[in-house]
Write an enzyme that holds these catalytic residues in place. Structure first.
Site, PDB file in Angstrom:
ATOM      1  N   ARG A  34       3.252  -3.383  -0.312  1.00  0.00           N
ATOM      2  CA  ARG A  34       3.445  -1.932  -0.476  1.00  0.00           C
ATOM      3  C   ARG A  34       4.084  -1.307   0.772  1.00  0.00           C
ATOM      4  O   ARG A  34       4.776  -0.288   0.672  1.00  0.00           O
ATOM      5  CB  ARG A  34       2.113  -1.259  -0.820  1.00  0.00           C
ATOM      6  N   ILE A  60       4.946   7.974  -4.055  1.00  0.00           N
ATOM      7  CA  ILE A  60       4.615   6.643  -4.568  1.00  0.00           C
ATOM      8  C   ILE A  60       3.184   6.777  -5.106  1.00  0.00           C
ATOM      9  O   ILE A  60       2.319   7.367  -4.453  1.00  0.00           O
ATOM     10  CB  ILE A  60       4.718   5.576  -3.444  1.00  0.00           C
ATOM     11  N   SER A  61       2.935   6.291  -6.320  1.00  0.00           N
ATOM     12  CA  SER A  61       1.608   6.457  -6.930  1.00  0.00           C
ATOM     13  C   SER A  61       0.538   5.735  -6.127  1.00  0.00           C
ATOM     14  O   SER A  61       0.822   4.763  -5.422  1.00  0.00           O
ATOM     15  CB  SER A  61       1.609   5.889  -8.356  1.00  0.00           C
ATOM     16  N   ALA A  62      -0.703   6.196  -6.262  1.00  0.00           N
ATOM     17  CA  ALA A  62      -1.827   5.526  -5.612  1.00  0.00           C
ATOM     18  C   ALA A  62      -2.016   4.143  -6.242  1.00  0.00           C
ATOM     19  O   ALA A  62      -1.842   3.983  -7.451  1.00  0.00           O
ATOM     20  CB  ALA A  62      -3.100   6.349  -5.786  1.00  0.00           C
TER      21      ALA A  62
END
Ligand code: SAH
Length: 213
Positions: A34, A60-62
């Site tokens: 990530r 950016i999504s969790a």
């Protein structure tokens, strides 16, 4: 701690919380760095379970949200998948591991600056089975339809009808529906029959476009 050690810790946490439940999703998370998908200045926060700014007012999504969506979509090796909202390219990178080398993933992003970054991020980590397109994903991506799975990484006012049309028979579609605070909806298509399941509350940036806000 190294990034790799932090990644292992995060996966352990997501396992414990039952966000990751399958060995396939666990493996895909462990294989996707990530830190390579967030801006340089945020690399140290890459393994916090939270959304992060990626520029142009987008996030950016969790990781837990990516995990929930991956598990709910029940992805198999070799499938053809469409993502709406490439953003950083992280979520689609995880998906690319789930479909494997025989699979193919298309991701459509409306902001060309982000599409460019996503392409570069995917290149940097050696992912070759993802194609990023620029355009309004609220209309899907007809040229490669139909898809085994379609998922949207931004919140729609309602499920965009073209996405249902572009699903294969027995295909699955996941869309956050609502404004800011929304419900994650899973649609399963069998012949003409459409079954909807509500997977609970979530928060996403808005889907902008013909079938968006
Ligand atoms: N999957 C991404 C999350 C990005 S946030 C990641 O892992 O980083 C959602 C993204 O959807 C934003 O980049 C936003 O620009 C994009 N978006 C919003 N409306 C869109 C539309 N109609 N078509 C394509 N992308 C859209």
């Amino acid at each position: 701690m190294t990034f790799e050690e932090k990644r292992v810790e995060l996966v352990k946490k997501l396992r414990g919380e039952r966000r990751i439940t399958s060995i396939e999703v666990e493996k895909a998370f462990l294989e996707t760095p990530r830190e390579m998908f967030v801006p340089e200045s945020l690399k140290n926060y890459a393994y916090l379970d939270t959304p992060l700014e990626i520029g142009d007012g987008q996030t950016i999504s969790a990781p837990h949200m990516v995990a929930i969506m991956c598990e709910g979509l029940d992805i198999k090796k070799g499938q053809k998948i469409l993502e709406i909202g490439a953003g950083s390219g992280y979520h689609v990178a995880v998906i690319s591991k789930l479909v494997g080398k025989e699979g193919r993933v298309y991701s459509i992003e409306r902001l060309s600056s982000l599409a460019k970054k996503a392409k570069k991020n995917l290149e940097n980590v050696g992912i070759t089975n993802v194609t990023i397109e620029i355009g309004d994903g609220s209309q899907g991506l007809q040229k490669h339809a139909p898809y085994d799975r379609i998922y949207v990484t931004c919140a729609a006012p309602k499920i965009p009808p073209p996405l249902i049309h572009q699903l294969k028979d027995k295909g699955k579609l996941m869309v956050p529906v609502g404004k800011m605070i929304c419900n994650l909806e899973l649609v399963e298509k069998t012949g003409e029959q459409i079954i909807k399941k509500d997977l609970g509350g979530c928060a996403f940036v808005p889907l902008i476009g013909k079938y968006g806000f």
